[in-house]
Design an enzyme around this catalytic site. Structure first.
Site, PDB file in Angstrom:
ATOM      1  N   HIS A  68      -3.315  -2.097   6.575  1.00 40.25           N
ATOM      2  CA  HIS A  68      -3.306  -2.300   5.132  1.00 40.25           C
ATOM      3  C   HIS A  68      -3.662  -1.086   4.521  1.00 40.25           C
ATOM      4  O   HIS A  68      -4.781  -0.570   4.999  1.00 40.25           O
ATOM      5  CB  HIS A  68      -4.005  -3.641   4.438  1.00 40.25           C
ATOM      6  CG  HIS A  68      -3.584  -4.780   5.324  1.00 40.25           C
ATOM      7  ND1 HIS A  68      -2.328  -5.356   4.857  1.00 40.25           N
ATOM      8  CD2 HIS A  68      -4.225  -5.493   6.236  1.00 40.25           C
ATOM      9  CE1 HIS A  68      -2.122  -6.504   5.676  1.00 40.25           C
ATOM     10  NE2 HIS A  68      -3.316  -6.555   6.594  1.00 40.25           N
ATOM     11  N   GLU A  79      -2.625  -4.328  13.083  1.00 37.58           N
ATOM     12  CA  GLU A  79      -2.328  -4.701  11.782  1.00 37.58           C
ATOM     13  C   GLU A  79      -3.206  -3.770  10.765  1.00 37.58           C
ATOM     14  O   GLU A  79      -4.109  -3.375  11.096  1.00 37.58           O
ATOM     15  CB  GLU A  79      -2.931  -6.398  11.489  1.00 37.58           C
ATOM     16  CG  GLU A  79      -2.789  -6.631  10.070  1.00 37.58           C
ATOM     17  CD  GLU A  79      -3.230  -7.884   9.723  1.00 37.58           C
ATOM     18  OE1 GLU A  79      -4.035  -8.513  10.642  1.00 37.58           O
ATOM     19  OE2 GLU A  79      -3.674  -8.434   8.546  1.00 37.58           O
ATOM     20  N   PRO A 103       7.489  -7.171   3.131  1.00 35.71           N
ATOM     21  CA  PRO A 103       8.121  -6.768   1.606  1.00 35.71           C
ATOM     22  C   PRO A 103       7.281  -5.924   1.015  1.00 35.71           C
ATOM     23  O   PRO A 103       6.183  -5.705   0.933  1.00 35.71           O
ATOM     24  CB  PRO A 103       7.806  -8.373   1.224  1.00 35.71           C
ATOM     25  CG  PRO A 103       7.866  -9.125   2.558  1.00 35.71           C
ATOM     26  CD  PRO A 103       7.343  -8.585   3.668  1.00 35.71           C
ATOM     27  N   ASN A 104       8.273  -5.228   0.290  1.00 36.45           N
ATOM     28  CA  ASN A 104       7.977  -4.205  -0.885  1.00 36.45           C
ATOM     29  C   ASN A 104       7.207  -2.944  -0.417  1.00 36.45           C
ATOM     30  O   ASN A 104       7.141  -1.979  -1.250  1.00 36.45           O
ATOM     31  CB  ASN A 104       6.757  -4.982  -1.830  1.00 36.45           C
ATOM     32  CG  ASN A 104       7.358  -6.172  -2.390  1.00 36.45           C
ATOM     33  OD1 ASN A 104       8.622  -5.876  -3.202  1.00 36.45           O
ATOM     34  ND2 ASN A 104       6.689  -7.223  -2.254  1.00 36.45           N
ATOM     35  N   ASN A 147       2.238  -3.579   8.961  1.00 35.67           N
ATOM     36  CA  ASN A 147       1.878  -3.881   7.800  1.00 35.67           C
ATOM     37  C   ASN A 147       2.486  -5.230   7.311  1.00 35.67           C
ATOM     38  O   ASN A 147       3.743  -4.858   6.833  1.00 35.67           O
ATOM     39  CB  ASN A 147       1.761  -2.723   6.735  1.00 35.67           C
ATOM     40  CG  ASN A 147       1.279  -3.181   5.456  1.00 35.67           C
ATOM     41  OD1 ASN A 147       0.971  -4.322   5.370  1.00 35.67           O
ATOM     42  ND2 ASN A 147       0.653  -2.033   4.428  1.00 35.67           N
ATOM     43  N   ASP A 165       3.693 -16.449  14.304  1.00 36.90           N
ATOM     44  CA  ASP A 165       4.093 -17.275  15.743  1.00 36.90           C
ATOM     45  C   ASP A 165       4.994 -16.194  16.346  1.00 36.90           C
ATOM     46  O   ASP A 165       4.706 -16.246  17.703  1.00 36.90           O
ATOM     47  CB  ASP A 165       5.011 -18.492  15.287  1.00 36.90           C
ATOM     48  CG  ASP A 165       4.179 -19.667  15.050  1.00 36.90           C
ATOM     49  OD1 ASP A 165       2.829 -19.637  15.334  1.00 36.90           O
ATOM     50  OD2 ASP A 165       4.762 -20.770  14.585  1.00 36.90           O
ATOM     51  N   ARG A 225       4.715   2.017  -6.387  1.00 36.54           N
ATOM     52  CA  ARG A 225       3.857   0.694  -6.570  1.00 36.54           C
ATOM     53  C   ARG A 225       2.661   1.154  -7.275  1.00 36.54           C
ATOM     54  O   ARG A 225       2.501   2.327  -7.604  1.00 36.54           O
ATOM     55  CB  ARG A 225       3.593  -0.015  -5.212  1.00 36.54           C
ATOM     56  CG  ARG A 225       4.865  -0.610  -4.465  1.00 36.54           C
ATOM     57  CD  ARG A 225       4.468  -1.450  -3.179  1.00 36.54           C
ATOM     58  NE  ARG A 225       3.900  -2.833  -3.744  1.00 36.54           N
ATOM     59  CZ  ARG A 225       3.497  -3.510  -2.770  1.00 36.54           C
ATOM     60  NH1 ARG A 225       3.471  -3.365  -1.337  1.00 36.54           N
ATOM     61  NH2 ARG A 225       3.008  -4.595  -3.112  1.00 36.54           N
ATOM     62  N   ALA A 249       2.646  -8.874   1.677  1.00 38.48           N
ATOM     63  CA  ALA A 249       2.028 -10.069   1.313  1.00 38.48           C
ATOM     64  C   ALA A 249       2.365 -11.341   2.334  1.00 38.48           C
ATOM     65  O   ALA A 249       1.581 -12.076   2.197  1.00 38.48           O
ATOM     66  CB  ALA A 249       2.864 -10.541  -0.161  1.00 38.48           C
ATOM     67  N   ARG A 285      -9.667  -7.664  -3.220  1.00 41.48           N
ATOM     68  CA  ARG A 285      -8.942  -7.737  -4.270  1.00 41.48           C
ATOM     69  C   ARG A 285      -8.838  -9.092  -4.770  1.00 41.48           C
ATOM     70  O   ARG A 285      -9.634  -9.895  -4.829  1.00 41.48           O
ATOM     71  CB  ARG A 285      -7.444  -7.187  -3.840  1.00 41.48           C
ATOM     72  CG  ARG A 285      -7.623  -5.879  -3.428  1.00 41.48           C
ATOM     73  CD  ARG A 285      -6.093  -5.189  -2.874  1.00 41.48           C
ATOM     74  NE  ARG A 285      -5.219  -5.428  -4.297  1.00 41.48           N
ATOM     75  CZ  ARG A 285      -3.770  -5.216  -3.769  1.00 41.48           C
ATOM     76  NH1 ARG A 285      -3.422  -4.900  -2.579  1.00 41.48           N
ATOM     77  NH2 ARG A 285      -3.043  -5.402  -4.856  1.00 41.48           N
ATOM     78  N   TYR A 313      -2.231   1.859  -3.920  1.00 47.34           N
ATOM     79  CA  TYR A 313      -1.558   2.324  -2.703  1.00 47.34           C
ATOM     80  C   TYR A 313      -1.327   3.638  -2.755  1.00 47.34           C
ATOM     81  O   TYR A 313      -1.000   4.337  -1.707  1.00 47.34           O
ATOM     82  CB  TYR A 313      -0.050   1.590  -2.742  1.00 47.34           C
ATOM     83  CG  TYR A 313      -0.403   0.026  -2.783  1.00 47.34           C
ATOM     84  CD1 TYR A 313      -0.933  -0.515  -1.774  1.00 47.34           C
ATOM     85  CD2 TYR A 313       0.186  -0.706  -3.728  1.00 47.34           C
ATOM     86  CE1 TYR A 313      -1.194  -2.037  -1.690  1.00 47.34           C
ATOM     87  CE2 TYR A 313       0.409  -2.157  -3.737  1.00 47.34           C
ATOM     88  CZ  TYR A 313      -0.283  -2.681  -2.703  1.00 47.34           C
ATOM     89  OH  TYR A 313      -0.569  -4.195  -2.674  1.00 47.34           O
TER      90      TYR A 313
HETATM   91  C1  DQA Z   1      -1.032  -4.789   1.573  1.00 47.73           C
HETATM   92  C2  DQA Z   1      -1.931  -5.870   1.139  1.00 47.73           C
HETATM   93  C3  DQA Z   1      -1.179  -7.085   0.761  1.00 47.73           C
HETATM   94  O1  DQA Z   1      -2.000  -7.928   0.088  1.00 47.73           O
HETATM   95  C4  DQA Z   1      -0.024  -6.884  -0.466  1.00 47.73           C
HETATM   96  O2  DQA Z   1       0.860  -8.009  -0.623  1.00 47.73           O
HETATM   97  C5  DQA Z   1       0.934  -5.670   0.031  1.00 47.73           C
HETATM   98  C6  DQA Z   1       0.444  -4.409   0.684  1.00 47.73           C
HETATM   99  C7  DQA Z   1      -1.672  -3.481   1.902  1.00 47.73           C
HETATM  100  O3  DQA Z   1      -1.014  -2.496   2.642  1.00 47.73           O
HETATM  101  O4  DQA Z   1      -2.505  -3.156   1.327  1.00 47.73           O
HETATM  102  O5  DQA Z   1       2.179  -5.638  -0.121  1.00 47.73           O
HETATM  103  O6  DQA Z   1      -0.270  -5.098   3.057  1.00 47.73           O
END
Ligand code: DQA
Length: 146
Positions: free
Chosen positions: A99, A97, A9-10, A73, A86, A17, A76, A106, A22
């Site tokens: 980020h 993973e 998401p996002n 990634n 799962d 953002r 949230a 944070r 970011y």
């Molecule tokens: C994120 C960190 C998450 O906490 C956040 O909700 C994001 C981006 C990161 O890439 O730093 O949407 O995954």
């Protein structure tokens, strides 16, 4: 070798953002750089982004049998996405993973990560470089010589 590169998401709005957290880079630019790295390493990549946990799960279920690893990634969903956890575990694929930000420095709710314990590696806090380092790491993990 084939790698699924998945964003939650996002992350489609990277570049718009919070720039301080970011940076200015867009998801399309990150994907373009990964495509180049993949070409050089002779690895196939398939990109996917969704704002919906179920959409991510459908994609993984449809594609994991033809893949060797997953770079993700989860956005949230990192902090509460148990059905995504799962699904990744069920795929039995090595998962890296990533980020952009350092989630540990944070808000408190970002400290908890549902993927801890099921991922082969986690790289965070390097902005877009987290993706590139994570991609290299995943190639190492899945390449025959390890
Ligand atoms: C994120 C960190 C998450 O906490 C956040 O909700 C994001 C981006 C990161 O890439 O730093 O949407 O995954």
């Amino acid at each position: 070798m084939k790698i699924l590169v998945i964003n939650g998401p996002n992350l489609n709005l990277l570049g718009q953002r919070d720039l301080k957290i970011y940076g200015r880079i867009t998801l399309a630019q990150i994907e373009a750089k990964i495509t180049k790295m993949a070409d050089r390493a002779q690895v196939k990549v398939r990109f996917f982004q969704s704002n919906h946990e179920g959409g991510l799960i459908d994609f993984i279920q449809e594609n994991f049998k033809k893949a060797d690893g997953i770079l993700i990634n989860p956005g949230a969903l990192t902090h509460y996405g148990y059905s995504l956890r799962d699904c990744l575990e069920d795929s039995r694929l090595p998962v890296v993973e990533v980020h952009l930000s350092n989630t540990g420095s944070r808000e408190d709710f970002r400290r908890f990560d549902v993927f801890d314990g099921i991922v082969a590696a986690k790289i965070q806090g390097l902005r877009e470089k987290s993706y590139f380092e994570g991609f290299k790491k995943l190639i190492k993990i899945i390449s025959p010589r390890g």
